[in-house]
Structures are given as C-alpha cells and as structure tokens.
Design a protein around this motif. Structure first.
Motif, short mmCIF file in Angstrom:
data_model
loop_
_atom_site.label_atom_id
_atom_site.label_comp_id
_atom_site.label_asym_id
_atom_site.label_seq_id
_atom_site.Cartn_x
_atom_site.Cartn_y
_atom_site.Cartn_z
N UNK A 276 0.81 -1.23 0.00
CA UNK A 276 0.00 0.00 0.00
C UNK A 276 0.84 1.27 0.00
N UNK A 277 2.13 1.12 0.10
CA UNK A 277 3.01 2.28 0.28
C UNK A 277 2.91 3.28 -0.86
N UNK A 278 2.90 2.79 -2.10
CA UNK A 278 2.94 3.70 -3.24
C UNK A 278 1.65 4.50 -3.40
N UNK A 279 0.56 3.97 -2.89
CA UNK A 279 -0.72 4.67 -3.06
C UNK A 279 -1.24 5.25 -1.75
N UNK A 280 -0.33 5.61 -0.86
CA UNK A 280 -0.75 6.16 0.43
C UNK A 280 0.03 7.44 0.74
N UNK A 281 -0.70 8.48 1.02
CA UNK A 281 -0.13 9.75 1.47
C UNK A 281 -0.13 9.76 2.99
N UNK A 282 1.04 9.99 3.58
CA UNK A 282 1.16 10.12 5.04
C UNK A 282 1.50 11.56 5.37
N UNK A 283 0.75 12.12 6.32
CA UNK A 283 1.02 13.47 6.82
C UNK A 283 1.29 13.36 8.31
N UNK A 284 2.41 13.89 8.74
CA UNK A 284 2.81 13.85 10.15
C UNK A 284 2.96 15.27 10.67
N UNK A 285 2.34 15.56 11.82
CA UNK A 285 2.44 16.91 12.40
C UNK A 285 2.00 16.90 13.85
N UNK A 286 1.85 18.09 14.42
CA UNK A 286 1.35 18.29 15.77
C UNK A 286 0.24 19.32 15.72
N UNK A 287 -0.59 19.36 16.76
CA UNK A 287 -1.72 20.29 16.76
C UNK A 287 -1.36 21.67 17.27
N UNK A 288 -0.23 21.79 17.95
CA UNK A 288 0.25 23.09 18.46
C UNK A 288 1.64 22.89 19.01
N UNK A 289 2.25 23.96 19.49
CA UNK A 289 3.58 23.84 20.06
C UNK A 289 3.58 23.03 21.34
N UNK A 290 4.76 22.62 21.76
CA UNK A 290 4.88 21.83 22.98
C UNK A 290 4.78 22.69 24.23
N UNK A 291 4.47 22.05 25.35
CA UNK A 291 4.43 22.75 26.63
C UNK A 291 5.87 23.09 27.02
N UNK A 292 6.14 24.36 27.18
CA UNK A 292 7.53 24.79 27.39
C UNK A 292 8.12 24.22 28.68
N UNK A 293 7.32 24.06 29.70
CA UNK A 293 7.86 23.53 30.96
C UNK A 293 8.28 22.07 30.83
N UNK A 294 7.77 21.39 29.80
CA UNK A 294 8.09 19.99 29.56
C UNK A 294 9.29 19.85 28.63
N UNK A 295 9.29 20.67 27.56
CA UNK A 295 10.33 20.55 26.55
C UNK A 295 10.52 21.91 25.88
N UNK A 296 11.68 22.51 26.07
CA UNK A 296 11.95 23.83 25.47
C UNK A 296 12.18 23.68 23.96
N UNK A 297 11.79 24.71 23.21
CA UNK A 297 11.93 24.71 21.76
C UNK A 297 12.90 25.78 21.29
N UNK A 298 13.76 26.25 22.17
CA UNK A 298 14.71 27.32 21.82
C UNK A 298 15.43 27.03 20.51
N UNK A 299 15.59 28.04 19.67
CA UNK A 299 15.44 29.47 19.95
C UNK A 299 14.01 30.00 19.91
N UNK A 300 13.02 29.16 19.63
CA UNK A 300 11.65 29.67 19.60
C UNK A 300 11.22 30.12 20.99
N UNK A 301 10.47 31.18 21.03
CA UNK A 301 9.98 31.72 22.29
C UNK A 301 8.67 31.06 22.69
N UNK A 302 8.54 30.76 24.00
CA UNK A 302 7.29 30.29 24.60
C UNK A 302 6.92 28.89 24.13
N UNK A 303 5.64 28.53 24.29
CA UNK A 303 5.19 27.18 23.96
C UNK A 303 3.68 27.15 23.82
#
Length: 484
Positions: A276-303
C-alpha cells in the motif's frame, strides 16, 4: 418483425445490466485509484521534539525514515496555539473566527482581577453544519476512521467518520490513562498495562486491513504526548540514564516520544508489507507547540498556548512515494488550514458549499512554489499561565492575552487588544522574538496592521472591547511583581 421485437425484449435487461455493471466497475476502479490518506497528529509535540527538527535527546528513527522518504516543511504552523481550535481549523478548513472555537472550555481563563476586557464567548463543539474533511472524503467513496483524541464534540461519527475509536469530548486520557484500564470513551478495555498509543495504532492497522474495496482516510490523533506524562518503566530508565541538556531532559516525555515513533514505524511497515506504500499519502504533524515547561523549543519563544513561535510553529512531514521526492525540504510557510484544500485537490472532490481559508499544498509537494500570502491567527480570549517562570509569555500571568497575529514573509506582527499595543519581529533575524521593532519601524507596523484589519473584517473576526468591571490594576501589578 414480431420475432425481432421479442428478441429485443429478451436482450434489453441484459444490456441494461451490462451498462450498470460497467458503471459500477468504473466507480470501483476510480475509488481504487484514489490515494489512501493517513493523517498523524501528535498532541502537544513541539517543533524540535524529533531528531528531524533538531533534538539530540529524543530518539525518533522511524520519523527520521519518514522524512528521508518524503518532504519536511521547516516553516509549518498550527492555525491555533492549543488543542481544540487547531483541530477545528484542520477539520473545517476554516480559521477560528468562522467556527468560533478559540480555546479549550471557557474563554475567561485566569484571575478575573487581572483581565482588562471581557473576552469573546467560546464555542466548544464543531457544528454539524460544517462539512469536515471526513465528510468531504466519505462522499466520494473513502472509508473514514478516527483513532484517538477528537475534542470537538461527543462523537466524530456525526462529522463524517465511519469508525471512531477513543474519540469524544475530552482532551486528555485522564489520570494514569496511557495504560489500561483506560479512561477514554469508545475504545473497549484492553489487558491491564496495555499502552494507549500502541492500542490506537493496532486499531488503525486493523481498520486499514479491512478497507479493501475502498480507499481509506485514517485520522490518527494520538493522545500522546499530552499530559499526564506516563511511559514504560524501561524507557524512563533509558532516558534518565542518557540524560539531556538544559532544554530537553524529561525522561517520561522522552519515552512517550519514542513510543509514538515506534508506532509510526509499525504503520510504515504495514503499508510496505501490504503493498500500500505507493498509493498512500502520510502526513505527520502536531496540533500546536509543545508545553515549554516539559520541553523547550529554543530558539523559539514560549510554547503551547502562546502565539509566539514556540506555541504555533510545528513539524510537518509529507510522504507519498513517487509523487513527493524523497529527502526534500521546503521553506514555504504552511498551516493545517491548508490540509483540507490539499486533500480536496488530491481526491478530486467537487464539494463547493464550504469556505476554505487555506490553499492546496500540492504544487509545493511536487517541488514547486506556493503563491505569496499572509498567515493569520485570531485569539480574542484569555489563556492563563502554565508555569510563569518558564512560559516566556508577554507577562507571567497569561500565556496569551486577547489579540491577533499576522505573518507576512519574514515579518510578524502581534496586536494585543487590551491596550491596543503591538509587537513587530523580523523572524529571519530574530526567530526568538526578543527585539520588538514596532516603534523603530512604524511604517512596517502600519502596513501589516492594515492587512490584519482587512482580514478581520473579511472573516468577521470579533474583537473584545468591553471593559471588565472586576479588573484591579493594583492587584495585577502586585501579582506580576511577585512572579518576576
């Protein structure tokens, strides 16, 4: 003459049946030619929480492979900074002012004495009148299934999904919810100790195995890596021993990231084994930024919850063998509002009675460019601080106060409604949004503001203006001073 007439009557049903059969065969062939679609949404995964996007602590070999076989977007955004509004934008293809889902639960978050204006009332359920991605695809023959977090109402089956495993109103799996016995709806209990991420993947694979005659749309919105942080003991021990750095070092969270990665590997292996690989589109993402207190995204500000880059910039990977060139990158700015029009073009759907605020990404996926455009975000409500010391918000009381944002090329303008204040940043030179240029470059500020105002008028974006009678300036100032 009579004999010819009788003969005609005898063969007519056969002829009609052949025509009908040919029509059905044509429809079946068309359905088989349509690509399968898998949309993987990892809840609260930060922009830098995979090796692909720069992490040296979390181990994500399968996501690495996905990127090597597809295209990554380095300037990808969620259309909102927290769960429910981002998902509503994805499913509807419409920005927040059109569906009215701005946040999770109530809009008057935080201490009333620290809110200067009365926020716009929030909506918590995506209206059934909205034609979702699932309904659009189902109408042209897709078998649709969702496996995981819904967060837009009681039952996603009212919004175009044939199958719902684990989806309901709730936004997290509850206390100890990542291991059976589960607290989530419509999933059925597994053996004690079974992992929720693994179970949802198993259910999705089973669904794909059964969808033989029709193309499938699998929406896989894992509850992970949302809090509460829970992982296998062996993974927690592994990452505790490995250690991290000042930005990423939470062993439980690292274990959750690895579990998601392992299960993405299961999906990729299944597609290859079943041809099924050739006829399948996979999209990978997240719904929003991560919780900064859990995992920093520096240099990005906040979370998560903030409209600084750390709250809205998210990873995107697209894989579609022989359509998307392997191991490619795009710097085109995109949001999850673009997913609906992309899938509409790919599937050939003719649905026309819905407004879409994004654009099709197919030209970029095929190696081309997208038209120049602005990205808009509207948040006329309050979201209180998560951890004041680490949030990196505009002030320590709130991750976000009511406002709007426009991104136009390398420029980004924040408009805060309480005091009609502005922050202007050049993201090429100041990705961390540390140097406000609004007063230094009033011409650029005014230019972006005019575009932002035109957009708000076009979509009917409500702006809160009524003063809050409970607001207490002295109380607010004292509370901020204590937290600094």
């Amino acid at each position: 003459m009579f004999k010819r007439y009788v003969y005609f009557l005898l063969i007519l049903p056969i002829f009609v049946a052949l025509l009908s059969c040919n029509g059905k065969t044509g429809d079946q062939n068309k359905r088989k030619q349509l690509p399968n679609i898998i949309y993987i949404n990892v809840d609260d995964l930060g922009w830098k929480d995979t090796e692909v996007f720069g992490s040296k602590y979390y181990e994500t070999p399968n996501i690495n492979q996905l990127a090597q076989e597809g295209m990554t977007f380095t300037r990808g955004y969620a259309s909102a900074a927290n769960c429910a509004p981002s998902r509503a934008c994805l499913m509807s293809g419409q920005n927040t002012p059109r569906h009215g889902i701005y946040t999770v639960a109530n809009s008057d978050r935080g201490d009333s004495r620290t809110r200067k204006i009365i926020p716009i009332q929030n909506t918590t359920v995506l209206k059934d009148s909205v034609i979702t991605i699932a309904e659009m695809l189902k109408a042209i023959g897709y078998n649709t299934g969702t496996f995981g977090k819904w967060h837009l109402g009681e039952d996603p089956r009212t919004q175009g999904f044939n199958v719902n495993i684990g989806g309901g109103e709730q936004g997290n799996p509850g206390a100890k919810g990542y291991f059976a016995p589960y607290n989530v709806p419509s999933i059925g209990q597994g053996p004690n100790g079974e992992n929720l991420t693994e179970r949802l993947t198993t259910e999705a694979i089973s669904f794909m195995e059964d969808a033989k005659e029709s193309p499938f749309f699998v929406y896989l919105p894992y509850y992970a890596v949302h809090t509460p942080l829970q992982t296998f003991k062996k993974l927690e021990e592994k990452y505790t021993e490995k250690g991290g750095d000042e930005f990423q070092h939470n062993a439980k969270y690292a274990g959750m990231v690895e579990t998601v990665d392992t299960n993405i590997g299961r999906i990729m292996s299944f597609l290859k084994e079943k041809g099924l690989e050739e006829n399948t589109l996979i999209i990978f993402t997240s719904d929003n930024g991560g919780i900064r207190d859990v995992s920093f995204q520096d240099p990005l500000r906040a979370g998560k919850g903030s409209y600084y880059e750390g709250g809205i910039r998210v990873p995107y990977i697209f894989k579609w063998k022989n359509v998307i060139s392997a191991n490619t990158k795009s710097i085109e700015p995109i949001t999850n509002l673009d997913i609906y029009p992309t899938l509409k073009e790919i599937s050939g759907s003719k649905v026309s009675n819905t407004i879409l605020d994004g654009i099709s990404l197919l030209p970029a996926l095929k190696g081309g460019e997208l038209p120049d455009r602005e990205l808009y975000f509207h948040f006329p409500v309050y979201l209180q601080a998560y951890k004041p010391k680490t949030d990196q918000g505009r002030d320590p009381l709130f991750r976000t106060r009511p406002g709007s944002v426009i991104i136009d090329g390398e420029w980004k303008l924040h408009h805060f409604f309480e005091d009609d204040e502005y922050e202007l940043y050049n993201l090429n030179e100041d990705l961390g949004e540390q140097h406000n240029l609004a007063s230094k470059d009033p011409e650029k500020t005014e230019q972006l503001l005019r575009k932002l105002e035109r957009w708000r008028e076009e979509v009917g974006a409500p702006i809160p203006v009524d003063p809050n009678p409970d607001y207490d300036h002295e109380f607010e100032a004292e509370k901020i001073a204590k937290l600094k």
